[in-house]
Design an enzyme around this catalytic site. Structure first.
Site, PDB file in Angstrom:
ATOM      1  N   ASN A  42       0.728  -1.428  -0.140  1.00 33.24           N
ATOM      2  CA  ASN A  42      -0.068  -0.059   0.304  1.00 33.24           C
ATOM      3  C   ASN A  42       0.837   0.981  -0.119  1.00 33.24           C
ATOM      4  O   ASN A  42       1.507   1.269   0.816  1.00 33.24           O
ATOM      5  CB  ASN A  42      -0.895  -0.413   1.060  1.00 33.24           C
ATOM      6  CG  ASN A  42      -0.128  -0.541   2.757  1.00 33.24           C
ATOM      7  OD1 ASN A  42       0.368  -0.923   2.725  1.00 33.24           O
ATOM      8  ND2 ASN A  42      -0.972   0.368   3.814  1.00 33.24           N
ATOM      9  N   GLU A  44       0.358   4.565   0.634  1.00 29.64           N
ATOM     10  CA  GLU A  44      -0.565   6.386   1.468  1.00 29.64           C
ATOM     11  C   GLU A  44      -0.093   7.411   0.391  1.00 29.64           C
ATOM     12  O   GLU A  44       0.874   7.858   0.041  1.00 29.64           O
ATOM     13  CB  GLU A  44      -0.814   6.346   2.664  1.00 29.64           C
ATOM     14  CG  GLU A  44      -0.754   4.319   3.378  1.00 29.64           C
ATOM     15  CD  GLU A  44      -1.605   4.205   4.702  1.00 29.64           C
ATOM     16  OE1 GLU A  44      -0.994   5.770   5.130  1.00 29.64           O
ATOM     17  OE2 GLU A  44      -2.180   3.589   4.693  1.00 29.64           O
ATOM     18  N   CYS A  53      -3.794   0.680  -2.673  1.00 29.83           N
ATOM     19  CA  CYS A  53      -4.286  -0.423  -1.802  1.00 29.83           C
ATOM     20  C   CYS A  53      -2.605  -1.971  -2.585  1.00 29.83           C
ATOM     21  O   CYS A  53      -2.813  -0.660  -3.179  1.00 29.83           O
ATOM     22  CB  CYS A  53      -5.027  -0.868  -1.816  1.00 29.83           C
ATOM     23  SG  CYS A  53      -6.656  -0.621  -0.567  1.00 29.83           S
ATOM     24  N   GLU A  55      -3.260  -4.583  -3.568  1.00 33.04           N
ATOM     25  CA  GLU A  55      -3.888  -5.208  -4.816  1.00 33.04           C
ATOM     26  C   GLU A  55      -3.645  -4.863  -5.883  1.00 33.04           C
ATOM     27  O   GLU A  55      -3.185  -4.999  -6.332  1.00 33.04           O
ATOM     28  CB  GLU A  55      -5.162  -6.100  -3.963  1.00 33.04           C
ATOM     29  CG  GLU A  55      -5.311  -6.648  -2.863  1.00 33.04           C
ATOM     30  CD  GLU A  55      -5.156  -6.088  -1.416  1.00 33.04           C
ATOM     31  OE1 GLU A  55      -4.651  -4.887  -1.410  1.00 33.04           O
ATOM     32  OE2 GLU A  55      -6.130  -6.103  -0.436  1.00 33.04           O
ATOM     33  N   CYS A  86     -10.509  -4.788  -0.489  1.00 38.28           N
ATOM     34  CA  CYS A  86     -11.675  -3.410  -0.284  1.00 38.28           C
ATOM     35  C   CYS A  86     -11.928  -3.555  -1.450  1.00 38.28           C
ATOM     36  O   CYS A  86     -11.573  -4.551  -3.028  1.00 38.28           O
ATOM     37  CB  CYS A  86     -10.993  -2.042   0.023  1.00 38.28           C
ATOM     38  SG  CYS A  86     -10.053  -1.740  -1.763  1.00 38.28           S
ATOM     39  N   CYS A  89     -10.179  -2.534  -5.355  1.00 42.62           N
ATOM     40  CA  CYS A  89      -9.590  -3.908  -5.413  1.00 42.62           C
ATOM     41  C   CYS A  89     -10.422  -4.936  -5.806  1.00 42.62           C
ATOM     42  O   CYS A  89      -9.754  -5.438  -6.759  1.00 42.62           O
ATOM     43  CB  CYS A  89      -8.536  -4.648  -4.092  1.00 42.62           C
ATOM     44  SG  CYS A  89      -7.551  -2.834  -4.025  1.00 42.62           S
TER      45      CYS A  89
END
Ligand code: THU
Length: 135
Positions: A42, A44, A53, A55, A86, A89
Site C-alpha cells: 500500500n 498512502e 492499496c 492489491e 477492499c 480492489c
C-alpha cells in the site's frame, strides 16, 4: 506456485509499505497465468483519497508490464487476522480475472482461500456496458 510461497512474498512486500498515516502495512503477491509474480504494497498519500492499496499496486504493475491474466493473489495485512481486499480492489481484480484465487494469510499461519465470486458477487463487467437492454 504453492500458496504459502505466494503468501510469503506478500508478507515480504509489506516491508516496502508507505503507510505513515494508517500505520497499517499491507503486502500482495499476484501470480500471473504465465507464471510471473508481481508484488505490491500500500502506498498512502497526504490527501488520504489518493492512497493505493497493495492489491491494486500489484495489479497495476502487472498490467503495465503487459500481463492481464491472473491465477492467484495473496494478501497479508499487519494484524493477526486476515486482511480481505477492499471493494475497489475487488472490482479492479474482477476486471481482469473473475476466476482468480484469493489467498489470505493470518498471523498464526492460517490460510483462507476465496473466490472472487464469494467476495464480489454480481460484479460489474465490461460486457454490462454493451447490455443496455433497450434504452
Ligand atoms: N489496504 C490495503 O492495502 N489493502 C487492503 O486490502 C485493505 C486496506 C491499505 C489501505 C491503507 O493504506 C491501509 O491499508 C489502511 O486502510
Amino acid at each position: 506456485m504453492d500458496e504459502r510461497k505466494l503468501l510469503q512474498l506478500a508478507s515480504d512486500a509489506r516491508n516496502n509499505s508507505y503507510s505513515p498515516y494508517s500505520k497499517f502495512r499491507v503486502g500482495a503477491a499476484l501470480l500471473t497465468k504465465s507464471g510471473k509474480v508481481f508484488t505490491g504494497c500500500n502506498v498512502e498519500n497526504a490527501t488520504y483519497g489518493a492512497t493505493c492499496c497493495a492489491e491494486r499496486t500489484a495489479v497495476y504493475k502487472a498490467v503495465s508490464e503487459g500481463e492481464k491474466e491472473f491465477e492467484a493473489i495473496a494478501v497479508r495485512g499487519d494484524n493477526d487476522g486476515f486482511t480481505f481486499p477492499c471493494g475497489i480492489c475487488r472490482q479492479v481484480i474482477a476486471e481482469f480475472s473473475p476466476s482468480i484465487k484469493v489467498i489470505l494469510g493470518d498471523g498464526n499461519g492460517n490460510i483462507k482461500i476465496c473466490s472472487l465470486d464469494d467476495l464480489l458477487p454480481h460484479a460489474f463487467y465490461k460486457e454490462d456496458l454493451y447490455n443496455k437492454g433497450g434504452s
